[in-house]
Design a protein around this motif. Structure first.
Motif, mmCIF file in Angstrom:
data_model
loop_
_atom_site.group_PDB
_atom_site.id
_atom_site.type_symbol
_atom_site.label_atom_id
_atom_site.label_comp_id
_atom_site.label_asym_id
_atom_site.label_seq_id
_atom_site.Cartn_x
_atom_site.Cartn_y
_atom_site.Cartn_z
ATOM 1 N N ALA A 50 0.830 -1.206 0.000
ATOM 2 C CA ALA A 50 0.000 0.000 0.000
ATOM 3 C C ALA A 50 0.864 1.255 0.000
ATOM 4 N N THR A 51 0.387 2.281 -0.718
ATOM 5 C CA THR A 51 1.077 3.565 -0.741
ATOM 6 C C THR A 51 0.065 4.703 -0.621
ATOM 7 N N LEU A 52 0.589 5.878 -0.296
ATOM 8 C CA LEU A 52 -0.221 7.084 -0.223
ATOM 9 C C LEU A 52 0.516 8.172 -0.996
ATOM 10 N N THR A 53 -0.171 8.777 -1.963
ATOM 11 C CA THR A 53 0.448 9.820 -2.784
ATOM 12 C C THR A 53 -0.195 11.174 -2.493
ATOM 13 N N PRO A 54 0.568 12.137 -1.958
ATOM 14 C CA PRO A 54 0.028 13.466 -1.663
ATOM 15 C C PRO A 54 -0.117 14.322 -2.918
ATOM 16 N N PHE A 55 -1.207 15.042 -2.985
ATOM 17 C CA PHE A 55 -1.438 16.081 -3.983
ATOM 18 C C PHE A 55 -1.738 17.343 -3.168
ATOM 19 N N LEU A 56 -0.728 18.185 -2.986
ATOM 20 C CA LEU A 56 -0.856 19.312 -2.073
ATOM 21 C C LEU A 56 -1.141 20.599 -2.841
ATOM 22 N N PRO A 57 -2.046 21.424 -2.309
ATOM 23 C CA PRO A 57 -2.369 22.680 -2.990
ATOM 24 C C PRO A 57 -1.266 23.708 -2.835
ATOM 25 N N ASP A 58 -1.319 24.736 -3.650
ATOM 26 C CA ASP A 58 -0.449 25.893 -3.476
ATOM 27 C C ASP A 58 -0.621 26.381 -2.038
ATOM 28 N N GLY A 95 -7.699 24.124 -3.041
ATOM 29 C CA GLY A 95 -7.052 24.361 -1.760
ATOM 30 C C GLY A 95 -7.185 23.231 -0.769
ATOM 31 N N ILE A 96 -7.608 22.063 -1.233
ATOM 32 C CA ILE A 96 -7.833 20.908 -0.363
ATOM 33 C C ILE A 96 -6.714 19.893 -0.600
ATOM 34 N N ALA A 97 -5.977 19.557 0.433
ATOM 35 C CA ALA A 97 -4.924 18.549 0.300
ATOM 36 C C ALA A 97 -5.562 17.192 0.038
ATOM 37 N N ALA A 98 -5.068 16.495 -0.971
ATOM 38 C CA ALA A 98 -5.635 15.194 -1.331
ATOM 39 C C ALA A 98 -4.547 14.142 -1.285
ATOM 40 N N GLY A 293 1.540 25.282 9.620
ATOM 41 C CA GLY A 293 2.125 26.489 9.069
ATOM 42 C C GLY A 293 3.376 26.321 8.234
ATOM 43 N N ALA A 294 3.934 25.125 8.150
ATOM 44 C CA ALA A 294 5.147 24.965 7.358
ATOM 45 C C ALA A 294 4.830 25.063 5.883
ATOM 46 N N SER A 295 5.826 25.378 5.078
ATOM 47 C CA SER A 295 5.622 25.538 3.653
ATOM 48 C C SER A 295 5.248 24.226 3.004
ATOM 49 N N GLY A 296 4.318 24.293 2.054
ATOM 50 C CA GLY A 296 3.893 23.101 1.336
ATOM 51 C C GLY A 296 4.507 23.061 -0.046
ATOM 52 N N THR A 297 4.035 22.134 -0.872
ATOM 53 C CA THR A 297 4.518 21.997 -2.231
ATOM 54 C C THR A 297 3.351 21.931 -3.176
ATOM 55 N N GLY A 298 3.625 21.993 -4.454
ATOM 56 C CA GLY A 298 2.564 21.952 -5.435
ATOM 57 C C GLY A 298 2.008 20.567 -5.611
ATOM 58 N N ALA A 299 0.926 20.472 -6.393
ATOM 59 C CA ALA A 299 0.274 19.189 -6.622
ATOM 60 C C ALA A 299 1.199 18.230 -7.343
ATOM 61 N N THR A 300 1.175 16.994 -6.938
ATOM 62 C CA THR A 300 2.017 15.956 -7.514
ATOM 63 C C THR A 300 1.427 15.453 -8.816
ATOM 64 N N LYS A 301 2.279 15.002 -9.723
ATOM 65 C CA LYS A 301 1.832 14.407 -10.980
ATOM 66 C C LYS A 301 2.500 13.047 -11.141
ATOM 67 N N PRO A 302 1.788 11.964 -10.771
ATOM 68 C CA PRO A 302 2.385 10.629 -10.929
ATOM 69 C C PRO A 302 2.698 10.366 -12.379
#
Length: 302
Positions: A50-58, A95-98, A293-302
């Motif tokens: 099993a894996t989990l792939t983040p897609f984080l908003p701006d 704006g929703i982390a997926a 509050g830490a900096s995030g990253t852009g949406a991932t593209k598998p």
């Protein structure tokens, strides 16, 4: 078999952002994970890790809300593109982390023709029951997907600050078998405290609803060959328990329509879902220096 319905083997995508959940393997698994395309979208089978792939908003758009997205596929395969990546990108755009959950599946034959026969047998109309298993009854056979979902909640909460997620605003969404995984997880592991549940074209069978059950958002097409015309016990259960529920029944869409089937009103469900999250106070934007509050990253593209 129609051309676009053929299962065509493909090379596995790189998935550079996928995080291994370390929940174990699958008993009896002999064939390796394999990818293929059907109806023009990427799918996988024989998932034993099993894996989990983040897609984080701006970060400037991050609301703090998060959704674990569980694709469907009858527990024999996962519709990773149609019910995973595309949905996750759409959520991140709002704006929703997926987080796309690639949960463990039942073993299938290594040879594609044998796999196609197994899938055809599973979806064959002959002998299909007039009602479907209730999620709480099905949970006994879903120990591995449920464990994977539990690990996903734990991982997101452990990285909440890094990923700009409010630990109290993590919900779960699933499609078809992923909807069953979503509901079975919530019903058997209430200590996870999901902020909301969103079963999309999943089982509508009645369940026992806890007094503190989270808000529910459900979607179904009236012409769904698997789950339509078999009652709406799930919705009734939530209403009878006095818990928040919103239900959208679209006239057309069939099964497996993902973000919506073209030329039908089923394309409206995603926007309604985002508005529903907002209506329930789940999209309050994060402030700098907040819980995540830490900096995030852009949406991932598998």
């Amino acid at each position: 078999m129609a051309q676009d319905a053929r299962m065509v083997p493909t090379v596995a995508p790189a998935e550079p952002s996928a995080i291994r959940l370390d929940t174990g393997g699958v008993a009896g698994a002999t064939a390796p994970e394999a990818w293929f395309r059907q109806y023009g979208v990427a799918m996988t089978r024989n998932v034993s890790t099993a894996t989990l792939t983040p897609f984080l908003p701006d970060p400037a758009k991050a609301t703090g809300a998060a959704v674990i997205v569980a694709p469907g596929g009858g527990f024999l395969m996962l519709s990773m593109e149609n019910e995973g990546w595309r949905v996750a990108r759409a959520l991140a755009d709002h704006g929703i982390a997926a987080f796309v959950l690639k949960y463990r599946l039942k073993p299938t034959p290594a040879a594609m023709p044998d796999f196609e026969q197994a899938v055809a047998a599973m979806f064959a109309g002959a002998g299909r029951p007039t009602s479907r298993l209730r999620p709480e009854d099905a949970a006994a056979g879903l120990a591995e997907p449920i464990a994977d979902a539990r690990a996903a909640f734990a991982l997101i909460r452990a990285h909440a600050r890094e990923w700009r997620v409010d630990p109290a605003r993590i919900g779960m969404m699933g499609f078809s078998a992923g909807a069953m995984t979503t509901m079975a997880t919530a019903l058997t592991a209430p200590e996870l405290h999901p902020a909301f549940l969103a079963p999309i074209y999943g089982s509508m069978e009645a369940v026992r609803v806890r007094p503190d059950a989270p808000p529910l958002f459900a979607v179904l097409a009236a012409d769904d060959p698997l789950f339509a015309r078999k009652g709406l016990g799930l919705i009734d259960s939530w209403q009878q328990a006095g818990r928040p529920v919103e239900f959208h029944l679209y006239g057309q869409g069939g099964h497996g329509f993902g973000l919506g089937k073209a030329n039908t009103t089923s394309t409206e469900w995603f926007d309604a879902f985002v508005r529903w999250l907002d209506m329930n106070g789940l999209l309050t934007r994060l402030q700098d220096g907040g819980a995540a509050g830490a900096s995030g990253t852009g949406a991932t593209k598998p």
